[in-house]
Write an enzyme that holds these catalytic residues in place. Structure first.
Site, PDB file in Angstrom:
ATOM      1  N   ASN A 116      32.826  -8.019  -9.101  1.00 18.12           N
ATOM      2  CA  ASN A 116      33.079  -8.826 -10.292  1.00 18.12           C
ATOM      3  C   ASN A 116      33.010 -10.307  -9.915  1.00 18.12           C
ATOM      4  O   ASN A 116      32.679 -10.643  -8.779  1.00 18.12           O
ATOM      5  CB  ASN A 116      34.436  -8.466 -10.906  1.00 18.12           C
ATOM      6  CG  ASN A 116      35.557  -8.567  -9.897  1.00 18.12           C
ATOM      7  OD1 ASN A 116      35.814  -9.623  -9.330  1.00 18.12           O
ATOM      8  ND2 ASN A 116      36.243  -7.445  -9.642  1.00 18.12           N
ATOM      9  N   ASP A 151      36.813  -1.580 -10.888  1.00 17.91           N
ATOM     10  CA  ASP A 151      37.441  -0.380 -11.424  1.00 17.91           C
ATOM     11  C   ASP A 151      36.782   0.911 -10.925  1.00 17.91           C
ATOM     12  O   ASP A 151      37.432   1.942 -10.776  1.00 17.91           O
ATOM     13  CB  ASP A 151      37.389  -0.394 -12.955  1.00 17.91           C
ATOM     14  CG  ASP A 151      38.296  -1.469 -13.535  1.00 17.91           C
ATOM     15  OD1 ASP A 151      39.283  -1.811 -12.874  1.00 17.91           O
ATOM     16  OD2 ASP A 151      38.001  -1.958 -14.635  1.00 17.91           O
ATOM     17  N   LYS A 206      28.042   9.289   3.214  1.00 16.85           N
ATOM     18  CA  LYS A 206      27.660   7.933   2.875  1.00 16.85           C
ATOM     19  C   LYS A 206      26.448   7.961   1.955  1.00 16.85           C
ATOM     20  O   LYS A 206      25.538   8.769   2.129  1.00 16.85           O
ATOM     21  CB  LYS A 206      27.343   7.118   4.133  1.00 16.85           C
ATOM     22  CG  LYS A 206      28.560   6.831   4.991  1.00 16.85           C
ATOM     23  CD  LYS A 206      28.200   5.912   6.146  1.00 16.85           C
ATOM     24  CE  LYS A 206      29.436   5.592   6.977  1.00 16.85           C
ATOM     25  NZ  LYS A 206      29.110   4.697   8.115  1.00 16.85           N
ATOM     26  N   PHE A 224      48.534  -9.492 -13.060  1.00 18.20           N
ATOM     27  CA  PHE A 224      47.695 -10.407 -13.827  1.00 18.20           C
ATOM     28  C   PHE A 224      46.940  -9.615 -14.893  1.00 18.20           C
ATOM     29  O   PHE A 224      46.593  -8.450 -14.690  1.00 18.20           O
ATOM     30  CB  PHE A 224      46.707 -11.135 -12.910  1.00 18.20           C
ATOM     31  CG  PHE A 224      47.249 -12.402 -12.324  1.00 18.20           C
ATOM     32  CD1 PHE A 224      46.668 -13.626 -12.606  1.00 18.20           C
ATOM     33  CD2 PHE A 224      48.362 -12.374 -11.492  1.00 18.20           C
ATOM     34  CE1 PHE A 224      47.169 -14.803 -12.075  1.00 18.20           C
ATOM     35  CE2 PHE A 224      48.878 -13.539 -10.940  1.00 18.20           C
ATOM     36  CZ  PHE A 224      48.271 -14.766 -11.236  1.00 18.20           C
ATOM     37  N   LYS A 236      50.801  -3.617 -20.796  1.00 24.89           N
ATOM     38  CA  LYS A 236      50.528  -3.465 -19.365  1.00 24.89           C
ATOM     39  C   LYS A 236      51.801  -3.636 -18.556  1.00 24.89           C
ATOM     40  O   LYS A 236      52.043  -2.897 -17.589  1.00 24.89           O
ATOM     41  CB  LYS A 236      49.480  -4.489 -18.923  1.00 24.89           C
ATOM     42  CG  LYS A 236      49.072  -4.367 -17.462  1.00 24.89           C
ATOM     43  CD  LYS A 236      47.923  -5.315 -17.121  1.00 24.89           C
ATOM     44  CE  LYS A 236      47.472  -5.122 -15.684  1.00 24.89           C
ATOM     45  NZ  LYS A 236      46.315  -5.996 -15.337  1.00 24.89           N
ATOM     46  N   LYS A 240      52.855  -0.490 -16.292  1.00 22.33           N
ATOM     47  CA  LYS A 240      52.757  -0.638 -14.835  1.00 22.33           C
ATOM     48  C   LYS A 240      54.111  -0.897 -14.173  1.00 22.33           C
ATOM     49  O   LYS A 240      54.190  -1.064 -12.958  1.00 22.33           O
ATOM     50  CB  LYS A 240      51.819  -1.802 -14.480  1.00 22.33           C
ATOM     51  CG  LYS A 240      50.465  -1.757 -15.164  1.00 22.33           C
ATOM     52  CD  LYS A 240      49.547  -0.715 -14.570  1.00 22.33           C
ATOM     53  CE  LYS A 240      48.147  -0.835 -15.158  1.00 22.33           C
ATOM     54  NZ  LYS A 240      47.204   0.133 -14.613  1.00 22.33           N
TER      55      LYS A 240
END
Length: 396
Positions: A209, A278, A288, A323, A337, A341
């Site tokens: 990201n 995510d 692999k 965050f 959240k 959490k």
């Protein structure tokens, strides 16, 4: 940041003495009361007038100067000093300081001062590595005086090796670690996550990201400046590791999960700023992924939810800060959240706000607990980090 702090800067005879002028200018801009003391030999490299102009105070050079107010000047300055910095520090000064020799204005004031003292050596490599110098440094450290390792590289004398005065910005950070705050987090352990994670698709591509890690690094630096023992678990970023912080570099979300959960129970405050990817490519145990011909051929699986694990395992005396990045219903979604959490606080920002989010020097956040939401104006990420810890102390 150094307002009402008395910073004494000692300058000794070294070609690096000119860097002390930059340091003096910076400390003055931080609103410190800056006082410079020079040795006789330092004056061969830079004029005292330079420091007087930058600091706005008299540069002291002579213990027996008759142009002074009726007090013992080196004793008075030693009494009011909040931090004593010697940069550059020659081998001669280090030897005198280690053995209690006080034969000029700098060494007498240094010996009389009881505040925190920082020494930044600068000398020829062979002088620095000489066992006598190393013994003197060890002796200073034994008495609680912090001697910071010099840099290595090409020296003014033409040699290459250890002995360079540290970059001024590094010296500045050492000063902030000791003088910027009253160390309200002394004795606390703080764990911070920062940056993105990367999930390999094949030897060339990965999922990630836009996180730069700036917010997490700012949080880690602020915690260290407040006196905490800080561990920073960082994904791949293009940032310098913070001084005074133990930094653990990771790449994948699983690696971040493993590092954080291994030490999370020891921490008093955990601040999760990392933007974890995510999803990751699905693969059998031990297998692999070597080749993927088309992006739509990638099978994805969910990465471990680090924040949920931390919230579920949280001690009563532990504080977990998460965050949240939203595009709408910022407070409502962040409170959901917070509850889900099991966090104590969510630092929420809206990606639609100018100056917020990834890749900026600033942020616009709202600090949210179950009972309160405080929207902050646009500010630097360093300022946001400061507000986060102020909020934790007051409302968490």
């Amino acid at each position: 940041m150094l307002k009402n702090k008395c910073i004494v800067i000692g300058v000794t005879g070294s070609i690096a003495a000119y860097k002390a002028a930059e340091l003096t200018s910076w400390a003055k801009k931080q609103h410190a009361d800056v006082n410079v003391i020079m040795t006789k030999n330092a004056q061969y490299f830079i004029n005292p007038i330079t420091f007087e102009t930058l600091a706005g105070t008299k540069c002291l050079t002579d213990t027996f100067d008759r142009n002074f107010q009726y007090n013992v000047e080196h004793v008075e300055l030693a009494k009011k000093a909040d931090l004593f910095v010697v940069a550059p520090a020659s081998a001669d000064f280090i030897a005198k300081a280690a053995n209690g020799i006080a034969d000029d204005m700098l060494t007498t004031t240094f010996l009389a001062a009881t505040c925190k003292k920082l020494i930044f050596p600068a000398m020829n490599t062979r002088m620095y590595e000489n066992p006598i110098t190393q013994d003197n440094i060890a002796k200073l450290r034994h008495y609680g005086i912090e001697v910071i390792e010099p840099g290595a590289g090409y020296l003014a004398c033409g040699d290459t090796g250890k002995g360079k005065l540290l970059p001024v910005e590094d010296i500045e950070e050492h000063i902030l670690l000791h003088a910027a705050y009253d160390h309200d987090l002394e004795g606390k352990k703080v764990l911070v996550s920062a940056g993105p994670t990367q999930e390999d698709i094949d030897p060339v591509r990965f999922i990630t990201n836009h996180s730069t890690g700036r917010m997490g690094y700012a949080v880690a630096k602020n915690a260290a400046r407040r006196g905490a023992e800080v561990t920073l678990v960082s994904g791949p970023v293009a940032l310098k590791e913070p001084i005074g912080v133990k930094t653990i570099q990771v790449k994948s979300a699983q690696q971040m999960y493993d590092e954080i959960t291994a030490i999370s129970d020891e921490q008093d405050i955990i601040v999760m700023t990392a933007a974890v990817a995510d999803m990751r490519p699905e693969q059998a145990a031990g297998e692999k992924i070597h080749k993927v011909t088309m992006p739509d051929a990638i099978k994805l699986t969910t990465n471990p939810d680090i924040l949920s694990f931390l919230g579920a395992q949280k001690r009563d005396d532990q504080r977990i800060i998460g965050f949240s990045m939203e595009t709408e219903n910022l407070v409502e979604n962040s409170r959901l959240k917070l509850k889900k959490k099991h966090c104590d606080m969510i630092v929420a920002n809206c990606l639609r706000d100018k100056g917020a989010g990834f890749g900026t020097e600033t942020n616009v956040v709202t600090l949210i607990t179950k009972d309160r939401a405080e929207e902050l104006p646009i500010m630097s990420k360093d300022e946001v980090a400061e507000k986060i810890f102020d909020f934790i102390e007051k409302d968490c």
